[in-house]
Design an enzyme around this catalytic site. Structure first.
Site, PDB file in Angstrom:
ATOM      1  N   ARG A 120      19.045   6.862  41.753  1.00  0.00           N
ATOM      2  CA  ARG A 120      19.521   5.602  41.990  1.00  0.00           C
ATOM      3  C   ARG A 120      20.097   5.379  43.329  1.00  0.00           C
ATOM      4  O   ARG A 120      19.814   4.346  43.929  1.00  0.00           O
ATOM      5  CB  ARG A 120      20.649   5.193  40.926  1.00  0.00           C
ATOM      6  CG  ARG A 120      20.019   4.904  39.453  1.00  0.00           C
ATOM      7  CD  ARG A 120      20.970   4.046  38.430  1.00  0.00           C
ATOM      8  NE  ARG A 120      20.176   3.721  37.478  1.00  0.00           N
ATOM      9  CZ  ARG A 120      20.728   3.628  36.311  1.00  0.00           C
ATOM     10  NH1 ARG A 120      22.073   3.820  35.955  1.00  0.00           N
ATOM     11  NH2 ARG A 120      20.068   3.200  35.199  1.00  0.00           N
ATOM     12  N   LYS A 150      14.678  -1.080  15.959  1.00  0.00           N
ATOM     13  CA  LYS A 150      15.323  -1.987  15.504  1.00  0.00           C
ATOM     14  C   LYS A 150      14.194  -3.111  15.626  1.00  0.00           C
ATOM     15  O   LYS A 150      14.111  -3.735  17.008  1.00  0.00           O
ATOM     16  CB  LYS A 150      16.496  -2.715  15.581  1.00  0.00           C
ATOM     17  CG  LYS A 150      17.465  -1.746  15.205  1.00  0.00           C
ATOM     18  CD  LYS A 150      18.960  -2.192  15.269  1.00  0.00           C
ATOM     19  CE  LYS A 150      19.946  -1.095  15.236  1.00  0.00           C
ATOM     20  NZ  LYS A 150      21.065  -1.372  16.076  1.00  0.00           N
ATOM     21  N   GLY A 152      14.577   2.175  29.899  1.00  0.00           N
ATOM     22  CA  GLY A 152      14.930   2.751  28.827  1.00  0.00           C
ATOM     23  C   GLY A 152      14.438   4.130  28.261  1.00  0.00           C
ATOM     24  O   GLY A 152      13.764   4.968  29.281  1.00  0.00           O
ATOM     25  N   GLY A 173      17.482  -3.083  29.539  1.00  0.00           N
ATOM     26  CA  GLY A 173      17.912  -4.471  28.687  1.00  0.00           C
ATOM     27  C   GLY A 173      17.549  -5.601  29.660  1.00  0.00           C
ATOM     28  O   GLY A 173      17.094  -6.593  29.033  1.00  0.00           O
TER      29      GLY A 173
END
Ligand code: AMP
Length: 395
Positions: free
Chosen positions: A37, A202, A352, A375
């Protein structure tokens, strides 16, 4: 709408306040275990420093309580790493808007860098406190946002600071510009056939994204644990598989809406317990024995999905096809990753776990774009507009 980037503004002799994502993993002794990063942010940093700008960097790291200094979340190790990576002097302030930061910001010279301490040591960062944002913005002539992974959050450094900048320039860094370019391209203008690959756990986490994508894509390939909730919605036998009962009505709705577009697994690689050395078998979808759980897509599905991916011109992928952390249940995810890597389509990997899988396999260079924000990229696929980005100056 494209935004101005740091390259579009004259930074010489000016103070540039840049929000970066230095949320790097640290081991117990505070050593950085992966500095990607930091290295990825270098082009934006160097663009300022090489043109004689004065650079103030701000970031969060981890999830401190927000009530002051906590050694394990200090950005000090990041400052040390920056000293090795950047040519000019790098200073570190032990606070964000306190005496140390103010003193060091005032003394900052052209082509020098000042890294502020973790923004989240102050609860006003996440609460978007106006006084906190104003104090952060005070020394800045130019605001730059290069922290895509946090763009869906209305935190002080993302939203309050650009608002406090008034008419001064507010621009994006190169990393953020790249994220927005690739993600908006596939969202707004995908070349057909457009194939989306959705996995993970999910249905409810990804329902909005799946719904939105169904409108513009040709096929949505479903994998991961999510597939078993769909299977249950179709009346299939799912054994001990991970299902979210409350998501079954959602899955039913999507099956109706996505008729002809939603592609579900043909078979499943199952185990009699959640471990690598369990007893295993491959069974047709919807026919999982009571004492087994589906832990990956089966080989027939992997073959079918690879074939569909091969003919795609645009691909987005979010979520693994199985428990890829636990071989051999990584095979489905690997097969899909290989197919995406082999394809000449524009391919965007939505952060992710799918990004981790692509990186682990060494395929990062073989896809068009690997998003740094799981996200945030999911929210973009859902059609969300980010205030943090809207506040930046239009190109
Ligand atoms: P998500 O955060 O929703 O993208 O889900 C990712 C997680 O789903 C990973 O940790 C996977 O191990 C897990 N996962 C994928 N497939 C399965 C499965 N069939 N059973 C249980 N967990 C799964």
């Amino acid at each position: 709408m494209a935004k101005k980037t740091i390259a579009d503004v004259d930074v010489a002799g000016k103070t540039v306040l840049m929000r970066v994502d230095f949320n790097v993993p640290l081991d117990e002794s505070g050593r950085i275990t992966d500095d990607r990063r930091i290295r990825e942010a270098l082009p934006s940093l160097e663009s300022v420093l090489q043109r004689g700008g004065r650079l103030i960097l701000m970031s969060h790291l981890g999830r401190p309580k927000g009530s002051g200094y906590e050694a394990e979340f200090s950005l000090k190790p990041v400052a040390e790493r920056l000293k090795e990576l950047l040519d000019g002097p790098v200073h570190f302030a032990a606070d964000t808007i306190g005496d140390d930061a103010n003193k060091k910001a005032a003394a900052l010279q052209d082509s020098e860098t000042l890294l502020l301490e973790n923004l989240r040591f102050d609860s006003r960062e996440e609460a978007n406190g106006a006084d906190f944002a104003q104090a952060l913005a005070a020394p800045a002539d130019i605001y730059c946002n290069d922290a895509f992974g946090t763009c869906h959050r209305k935190h002080a450094s993302m939203v309050g600071v650009p608002q406090a900048m008034g008419g001064k320039p507010k621009v994006s860094g190169f990393l953020l510009a790249k994220e927005i370019k690739y993600l908006s391209e596939v969202i707004e203008n995908p070349a057909p056939p457009f194939v989306a690959i959705m996995g993970g756990k999910k249905v409810s986490d990804k329902i909005k994204a799946i719904r939105k994508i169904l409108a513009s894509c040709d096929q949505v390939l479903i994998g991961g644990a999510m597939a078993y909730t769909f299977s249950l919605a179709q009346g299939g036998a799912v054994g001990k598989s991970y299902v979210v009962e409350k998501d079954v009505p959602l899955a039913k709705e999507l099956l109706e809406e996505g008729e002809g577009k939603l592609v579900l697994p043909l078979d499943s690689h199952c185990g009699d317990s959640f471990s690598s050395d369990c007893n295993k078998q491959v069974v047709p979808a919807g026919k999982i024995p009571d004492d087994y759980e589906g832990l990956d897509i089966g080989p027939e599905t992997a073959k079918q999905y690879a074939g569909i991916i091969k003919s795609a011109k645009t691909i987005i992928w979010n979520g693994p096809m199985g428990v890829f952390e636990m071989p051999p249940f990584d095979e489905g995810t690997k097969a899909v990753a290989q197919a995406v890597a082999d394809s000449s389509a524009t391919s965007v990997i939505g952060g992710g776990d799918s990004a981790a899988a692509i990186e682990q396999l060494g395929f990062s260079d073989k896809v068009t774009h690997v998003s740094t924000g799981g996200g945030a990229s999911l929210q973009m696929l859902e059609g969300e507009k980010f205030l943090a980005v809207e506040l930046l100056d239009d190109a």
